[in-house]
Design an enzyme around this catalytic site. Structure first.
Site, mmCIF file in Angstrom:
data_model
loop_
_atom_site.group_PDB
_atom_site.id
_atom_site.type_symbol
_atom_site.label_atom_id
_atom_site.label_comp_id
_atom_site.label_asym_id
_atom_site.label_seq_id
_atom_site.Cartn_x
_atom_site.Cartn_y
_atom_site.Cartn_z
ATOM 1 C CG ASN A 258 11.879 59.399 15.900
ATOM 2 O OD1 ASN A 258 12.312 60.159 16.755
ATOM 3 N ND2 ASN A 258 12.449 59.236 14.720
ATOM 4 C CB THR A 281 17.027 56.486 13.755
ATOM 5 O OG1 THR A 281 17.829 57.641 13.961
ATOM 6 C CG2 THR A 281 17.643 55.608 12.688
ATOM 7 C CD GLU A 282 15.282 61.992 13.979
ATOM 8 O OE1 GLU A 282 15.507 62.983 14.692
ATOM 9 O OE2 GLU A 282 14.827 60.922 14.434
ATOM 10 C CG ASN A 283 20.109 58.756 11.133
ATOM 11 O OD1 ASN A 283 19.359 58.528 12.064
ATOM 12 N ND2 ASN A 283 21.217 58.062 10.941
ATOM 13 C CB SER A 324 13.667 59.147 7.112
ATOM 14 O OG SER A 324 13.492 58.942 8.500
#
Length: 448
Positions: A258, A281-283, A324
């Site tokens: 990340n 990607t955390e979204n 996520s």
């Protein structure tokens, strides 16, 4: 089969009453029910508690409600992306509650699942946890978070069938999927409504039992704000690129990685297919590729955590924000590369609160700092005034304690060999004397 009523935006907006708690899906303007929000802005309904990752952009989405003075409280993760939110807080016009991004997503999932709350290591020992119940579980301090619910949820999906089954597009699941479960009344704004059976069961992300009303609204480039398009040209300082190149050498084939905003994003430009690195990607995406070469935007491409359109590599996958961050907290991210404001001798990190500015944006940093197997910090060695960012003890509000594995600056590389801050490498054109002069923390030297 259930038939969900199809209504217009203003009929939907009138279902929000004064004093309601409103959930709003979206990550920036991606997957944002912008037409519903704009209809609500025209109606002027006031004293609303807004729950969402962020309040859109100036004049877009929740940004219009902010300008109108319709919101009395914000509950979310990253409000600094909208200058109007900052101004409203500074002026004392609005109350707010800040939650780490993964905590917000999980609180919505808990609320929608009928769970009263949960414990999480994210934010333990920080200002955000100051007034919350904490407990040590298996030797780890954890913070209790209540589940979140709302009176009304405005969400956005790409397709719906007449039974209310929803299909999301690319990174547009984000907070929408959890919010669809967590309100008394759920209204889905969608691009297209089709007959039952036209969306295959395996392609349905939100079952129709959660949805009360459908609104058809066509997305335009103007609705996407900063994600509408992306420039393919950017000039980057060579010292920053050196940091990115050095960080890349720490990654190995097969790593799930990340990248934070700022210098860490430069690493993505250096990764090739041959590296075999899987970017997260955390979204809500695994397998992030480079920025689109054609300058295309979020109408045609997924977006990353910086709300920048990106491409999807072969084998990529999409999911919602709750899943996520479950990956992150569950230890499934091998490396996180983040920026920093301060790192200290005890491997503590401060990177979310800027002195003199309201504490309005934390994003996913606290979850990532606690959850990633290895944390690399890339940052300039000193502040603009020349003061060191590598300090004896952090004076800025902490992101997480004892989490940093490696520090890379334009001058040097430090690790925590034998549990102490250790200088292991000088960067190009840097001298040992310069590093000693510009580092206020005590460190040992193990230069090869």
């Amino acid at each position: 089969m259930k038939q969900v009523p199809i209504i217009d935006t203003y009929t939907a907006a009138r279902m929000v009453k004064e004093g309601d708690t409103l959930l709003q899906g979206g990550f920036g303007m991606t997957g944002n029910p912008v037409h519903l929000m704009h209809a609500l802005a025209e109606l002027g309904t006031k004293n609303l508690t807004f729950i969402g990752n962020n309040t859109g952009e100036v004049g877009l989405g929740g940004g219009r409600l902010l300008k109108n003075g319709q919101l009395k409280k914000l509950v979310g993760s990253f409000f600094t992306s909208n200058p109007d939110a900052v101004k409203a807080v500074q002026a004392g016009l609005i109350d707010y509650e800040l939650l780490p991004q993964g905590t917000l997503a999980e609180a919505l999932r808990a609320g929608g699942a009928g769970i009263g709350g949960f414990y999480t290591p994210a934010s333990a020992g920080t200002l955000i946890a100051a007034d919350r119940e904490t407990k040590v579980i298996d030797g780890v301090e954890q913070v209790f978070i209540k589940g979140l619910r709302g009176n009304v949820a405005f969400i956005r999906a790409w397709r719906a069938d007449t039974a209310g089954n929803l299909q999301y597009r690319m990174t547009e699941q984000n907070f929408n999927k959890a919010m669809a479960t967590a309100a008394d009344l759920v209204i889905a704004e969608v691009e297209e409504i089709v007959e039952v059976g036209e969306i295959q069961p395996e392609h349905i992300h939100t079952p129709g039992c959660y949805i009360d009303y459908l609104v058809q609204a066509t997305l335009t480039l103007e609705d996407l704000g900063m994600s509408a398009s992306v420039s393919s040209s950017k000039k980057v300082d060579e010292s920053r690129m050196n940091m990115a190149r050095r960080a890349l050498t720490e990654l190995k084939k097969g790593d799930v990685v990340n990248l934070g905003i700022g210098i860490p994003t430069l690493v993505a430009d250096l990764i090739t297919e041959e590296h075999g690195i899987i970017l997260h990607t955390e979204n809500g995406m695994l397998g992030v590729g480079p920025v689109p070469a054609d300058g295309g935007g979020a109408m045609d491409y997924p977006v990353n955590a910086g709300k920048i359109p990106v491409t999807a590599l072969k084998g990529s996958s999409y999911f919602d924000s709750a899943d996520s961050f479950a990956m992150i907290r569950g230890g499934h991210i091998d490396v996180a590369i983040m920026g920093g404001l301060e790192v200290d001798e005890a491997a503590n990190l401060a990177n979310w609160a800027v002195p003199g500015k309201p504490l309005l944006g934390v994003g996913g940093a606290m979850d990532l700092a606690k959850g990633a197997k290895r944390l690399i910090i890339t940052m300039t060695h000193t502040n603009p005034d020349g003061s060191s960012k590598i300090v004896p003890a952090c004076t800025l509000p902490l992101t997480a304690s004892g989490v940093v594995s490696l520090i890379i600056t334009e001058l040097a590389v430090f690790d925590y060999s034998d549990h102490q801050l250790t200088l292991i490498e000088l960067m190009p054109n840097a001298t040992l004397e310069e590093v000693r002069t510009k580092t206020s923390a005590s460190f040992v030297e193990k230069l090869s």
